[in-house]
Design a protein around this motif. Structure first.
Motif, PDB file in Angstrom:
ATOM      1  N   ALA A 287       0.834  -1.199   0.000  1.00 34.73           N
ATOM      2  CA  ALA A 287       0.000   0.000   0.000  1.00 34.73           C
ATOM      3  C   ALA A 287       0.870   1.250   0.000  1.00 34.73           C
ATOM      4  O   ALA A 287       0.584   2.227  -0.716  1.00 34.73           O
ATOM      5  CB  ALA A 287      -0.934  -0.002   1.208  1.00 34.73           C
ATOM      6  N   VAL A 288       1.947   1.227   0.772  1.00 39.36           N
ATOM      7  CA  VAL A 288       2.881   2.351   0.807  1.00 39.36           C
ATOM      8  C   VAL A 288       3.548   2.519  -0.550  1.00 39.36           C
ATOM      9  O   VAL A 288       3.639   3.627  -1.092  1.00 39.36           O
ATOM     10  CB  VAL A 288       3.945   2.139   1.908  1.00 39.36           C
ATOM     11  CG1 VAL A 288       5.022   3.220   1.840  1.00 39.36           C
ATOM     12  CG2 VAL A 288       3.307   2.117   3.288  1.00 39.36           C
ATOM     13  N   ASP A 289       4.026   1.422  -1.106  1.00 38.18           N
ATOM     14  CA  ASP A 289       4.704   1.479  -2.400  1.00 38.18           C
ATOM     15  C   ASP A 289       3.767   1.991  -3.491  1.00 38.18           C
ATOM     16  O   ASP A 289       4.148   2.836  -4.302  1.00 38.18           O
ATOM     17  CB  ASP A 289       5.237   0.090  -2.757  1.00 38.18           C
ATOM     18  CG  ASP A 289       6.119   0.122  -3.998  1.00 38.18           C
ATOM     19  OD1 ASP A 289       7.178   0.766  -3.948  1.00 38.18           O
ATOM     20  OD2 ASP A 289       5.741  -0.476  -5.016  1.00 38.18           O
ATOM     21  N   ASN A 290       2.536   1.488  -3.511  1.00 42.42           N
ATOM     22  CA  ASN A 290       1.569   1.932  -4.520  1.00 42.42           C
ATOM     23  C   ASN A 290       1.325   3.437  -4.432  1.00 42.42           C
ATOM     24  O   ASN A 290       1.246   4.129  -5.457  1.00 42.42           O
ATOM     25  CB  ASN A 290       0.247   1.187  -4.359  1.00 42.42           C
ATOM     26  CG  ASN A 290       0.346  -0.286  -4.712  1.00 42.42           C
ATOM     27  OD1 ASN A 290       1.290  -0.718  -5.373  1.00 42.42           O
ATOM     28  ND2 ASN A 290      -0.627  -1.056  -4.272  1.00 42.42           N
ATOM     29  N   MET A 291       1.199   3.946  -3.212  1.00 46.84           N
ATOM     30  CA  MET A 291       0.944   5.374  -3.054  1.00 46.84           C
ATOM     31  C   MET A 291       2.116   6.218  -3.549  1.00 46.84           C
ATOM     32  O   MET A 291       1.942   7.389  -3.897  1.00 46.84           O
ATOM     33  CB  MET A 291       0.627   5.714  -1.593  1.00 46.84           C
ATOM     34  CG  MET A 291      -0.776   5.323  -1.146  1.00 46.84           C
ATOM     35  SD  MET A 291      -2.089   5.999  -2.201  1.00 46.84           S
ATOM     36  CE  MET A 291      -1.759   7.765  -2.098  1.00 46.84           C
ATOM     37  N   GLY A 292       3.296   5.620  -3.637  1.00 44.09           N
ATOM     38  CA  GLY A 292       4.430   6.351  -4.181  1.00 44.09           C
ATOM     39  C   GLY A 292       4.210   6.804  -5.609  1.00 44.09           C
ATOM     40  O   GLY A 292       4.811   7.789  -6.059  1.00 44.09           O
ATOM     41  N   ALA A 293       3.353   6.102  -6.343  1.00 44.11           N
ATOM     42  CA  ALA A 293       3.061   6.481  -7.723  1.00 44.11           C
ATOM     43  C   ALA A 293       2.203   7.741  -7.808  1.00 44.11           C
ATOM     44  O   ALA A 293       2.034   8.303  -8.897  1.00 44.11           O
ATOM     45  CB  ALA A 293       2.367   5.330  -8.455  1.00 44.11           C
ATOM     46  N   ALA A 294       1.650   8.175  -6.688  1.00 43.69           N
ATOM     47  CA  ALA A 294       0.812   9.373  -6.667  1.00 43.69           C
ATOM     48  C   ALA A 294       1.609  10.623  -6.329  1.00 43.69           C
ATOM     49  O   ALA A 294       1.030  11.679  -6.065  1.00 43.69           O
ATOM     50  CB  ALA A 294      -0.329   9.196  -5.660  1.00 43.69           C
ATOM     51  N   PHE A 295       2.932  10.516  -6.341  1.00 40.50           N
ATOM     52  CA  PHE A 295       3.795  11.660  -6.054  1.00 40.50           C
ATOM     53  C   PHE A 295       4.802  11.832  -7.186  1.00 40.50           C
ATOM     54  O   PHE A 295       5.072  10.913  -7.946  1.00 40.50           O
ATOM     55  CB  PHE A 295       4.534  11.448  -4.728  1.00 40.50           C
ATOM     56  CG  PHE A 295       3.644  11.531  -3.527  1.00 40.50           C
ATOM     57  CD1 PHE A 295       3.518  12.724  -2.819  1.00 40.50           C
ATOM     58  CD2 PHE A 295       2.924  10.426  -3.103  1.00 40.50           C
ATOM     59  CE1 PHE A 295       2.689  12.804  -1.713  1.00 40.50           C
ATOM     60  CE2 PHE A 295       2.097  10.502  -1.996  1.00 40.50           C
ATOM     61  CZ  PHE A 295       1.974  11.693  -1.294  1.00 40.50           C
ATOM     62  N   GLY A 296       5.361  13.033  -7.267  1.00 43.43           N
ATOM     63  CA  GLY A 296       6.367  13.305  -8.280  1.00 43.43           C
ATOM     64  C   GLY A 296       5.748  13.626  -9.617  1.00 43.43           C
ATOM     65  O   GLY A 296       4.635  14.137  -9.717  1.00 43.43           O
ATOM     66  N   GLU A 297       6.477  13.294 -10.693  1.00 36.45           N
ATOM     67  CA  GLU A 297       6.020  13.586 -12.045  1.00 36.45           C
ATOM     68  C   GLU A 297       5.362  12.367 -12.680  1.00 36.45           C
ATOM     69  O   GLU A 297       5.616  11.225 -12.273  1.00 36.45           O
ATOM     70  CB  GLU A 297       7.205  14.007 -12.914  1.00 36.45           C
ATOM     71  CG  GLU A 297       7.877  15.287 -12.479  1.00 36.45           C
ATOM     72  CD  GLU A 297       9.019  15.640 -13.401  1.00 36.45           C
ATOM     73  OE1 GLU A 297       8.771  15.760 -14.624  1.00 36.45           O
ATOM     74  OE2 GLU A 297      10.156  15.775 -12.917  1.00 36.45           O
ATOM     75  N   LEU A 298       4.529  12.628 -13.688  1.00 38.28           N
ATOM     76  CA  LEU A 298       3.927  11.569 -14.471  1.00 38.28           C
ATOM     77  C   LEU A 298       4.580  11.493 -15.842  1.00 38.28           C
ATOM     78  O   LEU A 298       5.064  12.498 -16.361  1.00 38.28           O
ATOM     79  CB  LEU A 298       2.416  11.799 -14.629  1.00 38.28           C
ATOM     80  CG  LEU A 298       1.571  11.652 -13.370  1.00 38.28           C
ATOM     81  CD1 LEU A 298       0.118  11.997 -13.675  1.00 38.28           C
ATOM     82  CD2 LEU A 298       1.682  10.251 -12.791  1.00 38.28           C
ATOM     83  N   PRO A 299       4.585  10.322 -16.449  1.00 40.23           N
ATOM     84  CA  PRO A 299       5.176  10.182 -17.789  1.00 40.23           C
ATOM     85  C   PRO A 299       4.437  11.037 -18.816  1.00 40.23           C
ATOM     86  O   PRO A 299       3.208  11.121 -18.805  1.00 40.23           O
ATOM     87  CB  PRO A 299       5.003   8.689 -18.098  1.00 40.23           C
ATOM     88  CG  PRO A 299       4.760   8.030 -16.782  1.00 40.23           C
ATOM     89  CD  PRO A 299       4.084   9.046 -15.922  1.00 40.23           C
ATOM     90  N   ASP A 300       5.211  11.642 -19.730  1.00 37.22           N
ATOM     91  CA  ASP A 300       4.596  12.284 -20.879  1.00 37.22           C
ATOM     92  C   ASP A 300       4.400  11.240 -21.976  1.00 37.22           C
ATOM     93  O   ASP A 300       4.671  10.052 -21.778  1.00 37.22           O
ATOM     94  CB  ASP A 300       5.432  13.470 -21.367  1.00 37.22           C
ATOM     95  CG  ASP A 300       6.850  13.087 -21.786  1.00 37.22           C
ATOM     96  OD1 ASP A 300       7.119  11.878 -21.985  1.00 37.22           O
ATOM     97  OD2 ASP A 300       7.694  13.989 -21.914  1.00 37.22           O
ATOM     98  N   ARG A 301       3.923  11.659 -23.139  1.00 37.92           N
ATOM     99  CA  ARG A 301       3.611  10.691 -24.191  1.00 37.92           C
ATOM    100  C   ARG A 301       4.845   9.909 -24.624  1.00 37.92           C
ATOM    101  O   ARG A 301       4.774   8.688 -24.823  1.00 37.92           O
ATOM    102  CB  ARG A 301       2.999  11.410 -25.394  1.00 37.92           C
ATOM    103  CG  ARG A 301       2.672  10.466 -26.546  1.00 37.92           C
ATOM    104  CD  ARG A 301       1.921  11.154 -27.652  1.00 37.92           C
ATOM    105  NE  ARG A 301       0.611  11.611 -27.204  1.00 37.92           N
ATOM    106  CZ  ARG A 301      -0.274  12.218 -28.000  1.00 37.92           C
ATOM    107  NH1 ARG A 301       0.022  12.438 -29.275  1.00 37.92           N
ATOM    108  NH2 ARG A 301      -1.444  12.601 -27.524  1.00 37.92           N
ATOM    109  N   ALA A 302       5.985  10.574 -24.724  1.00 39.25           N
ATOM    110  CA  ALA A 302       7.207   9.877 -25.141  1.00 39.25           C
ATOM    111  C   ALA A 302       7.622   8.836 -24.115  1.00 39.25           C
ATOM    112  O   ALA A 302       8.017   7.713 -24.475  1.00 39.25           O
ATOM    113  CB  ALA A 302       8.331  10.885 -25.369  1.00 39.25           C
TER     114      ALA A 302
END
Length: 315
Positions: A287-302
């Motif tokens: 659950a902690v690891d998954n929530m890490g994806a909700a922080f920082g930047e998101l991938p652009d199309r490339a």
């Protein structure tokens, strides 16, 4: 500062105390602001990663895993999570989760999403009184005067069950309504319902190796102003088998992706039509690891293309 990788190892070794200890939280590494997306029908913003309750969560709820699930909820909320997706069809998940969040005093911190379906998944007819009884059981499970979201599970007899949800929305007993499906044979029906009805949400399957939703349904959701919950973002267990024995590529660190779970989730939530992905887990460290994806930047199309090509190369 302890690294996130070392932190997760420590969590696994020492349990919930380590998971929740603020001094050890990876959030202290300041990875950036929590990423949120608006619900189109209201503008209310939700974190892009939530928690589901099928699969391993459901198994734990139906067995001896209640203590672990309590730790899951603690870790989830501690790290910014709010969206919890459940259903009467997920065995004991809804009832057990309702008891846990009330015991923990976090009920009102959660965006509680549940479902309705007494018609089954094969085109059966719903009995209205049975549907009302299932709705009443869902309210009893969470104990809230208003449930945040209720959806018709797998498009079960929409003609009979959706009017019940419309009435609940009008009465302000539910805040949002929608429909779900993870069955390809129902995608055409889903599109029709999206066109014909005023939906707040849909819930669909979407993963880095399952992108059929990008062709028609996600564009339609964006056009119609419908929020999207992404189910099975790990391809159920399919993606884990694919990457077994492989390390996350070094270049993934450019966007702070330090695990395969974050890799898969960041791909899913980087699609602009996705409001929130809801991976299920019965392990606090996940659950902690998954929530890490909700922080920082998101991938652009490339970057999305690069990520997809990498997964294809492992197939």
């Amino acid at each position: 500062m302890i690294s996130r990788r070392d932190y997760l190892r420590l969590c696994a070794a020492t349990g919930a105390g380590a998971i929740l200890a603020p001094a050890l939280s990876w959030a202290a590494e300041k990875p950036g602001a929590l990423i949120t997306r608006p619900i189109p029908s209201s503008g209310e913003r939700l974190p892009v990663v939530g928690l589901g309750s099928s699969a391993t969560f459901s198994s734990a709820a139906g067995g001896e895993g209640a203590d672990a699930l309590k730790q899951v909820f603690q870790a989830f909320v501690e790290h910014g999570g709010t969206v919890f997706d459940t259903a009467p069809g997920y065995g004991a998940s809804e009832a057990v989760a309702g008891k846990i969040v009330n015991e923990l005093g976090i009920r009102d911190k959660l965006f509680w999403a549940t479902k309705l379906n007494v018609a089954g998944f094969g085109g059966g007819k719903a009995d209205v009184e049975q549907a009302k009884a299932q709705i009443a059981a869902s309210f009893q499970a969470i104990g809230k005067p208003a449930i945040d979201l209720m959806q018709i599970h797998n498009l079960g007899d929409v003609a009979t069950q959706l009017p019940l949800l419309k009435s609940l929305r009008e009465e302000k007993r539910i805040r949002y309504l929608g429909v779900t499906t993870t069955f390809p044979r129902q995608y055409e029906q889903l599109e029709q319902v999206m066109r014909d009805e005023r939906l707040d949400f849909i819930g669909v399957d979407y993963a880095i190796d399952n992108r059929v939703m990008e062709e028609r349904i996600l564009p339609l959701a964006a056009d119609r102003g419908i929020a999207v919950l992404a189910y099975a973002p790990f391809g159920r267990t399919r993606l884990w088998g694919l990457v077994k024995g492989h390390e996350v590529p070094d270049w993934a660190a450019e966007l702070g992706m330090r695990s395969w779970g974050q890799f898969f989730l960041k791909f899913v939530v980087s699609h602009p039509a996705i409001t929130c992905a809801t991976p299920a887990t019965s392990r606090p460290k996940n659950a902690v690891d998954n929530m890490g994806a909700a922080f920082g930047e998101l991938p652009d199309r490339a970057m999305r293309d690069r990520m997809a090509r990498h997964i294809q190369s492992l197939a």
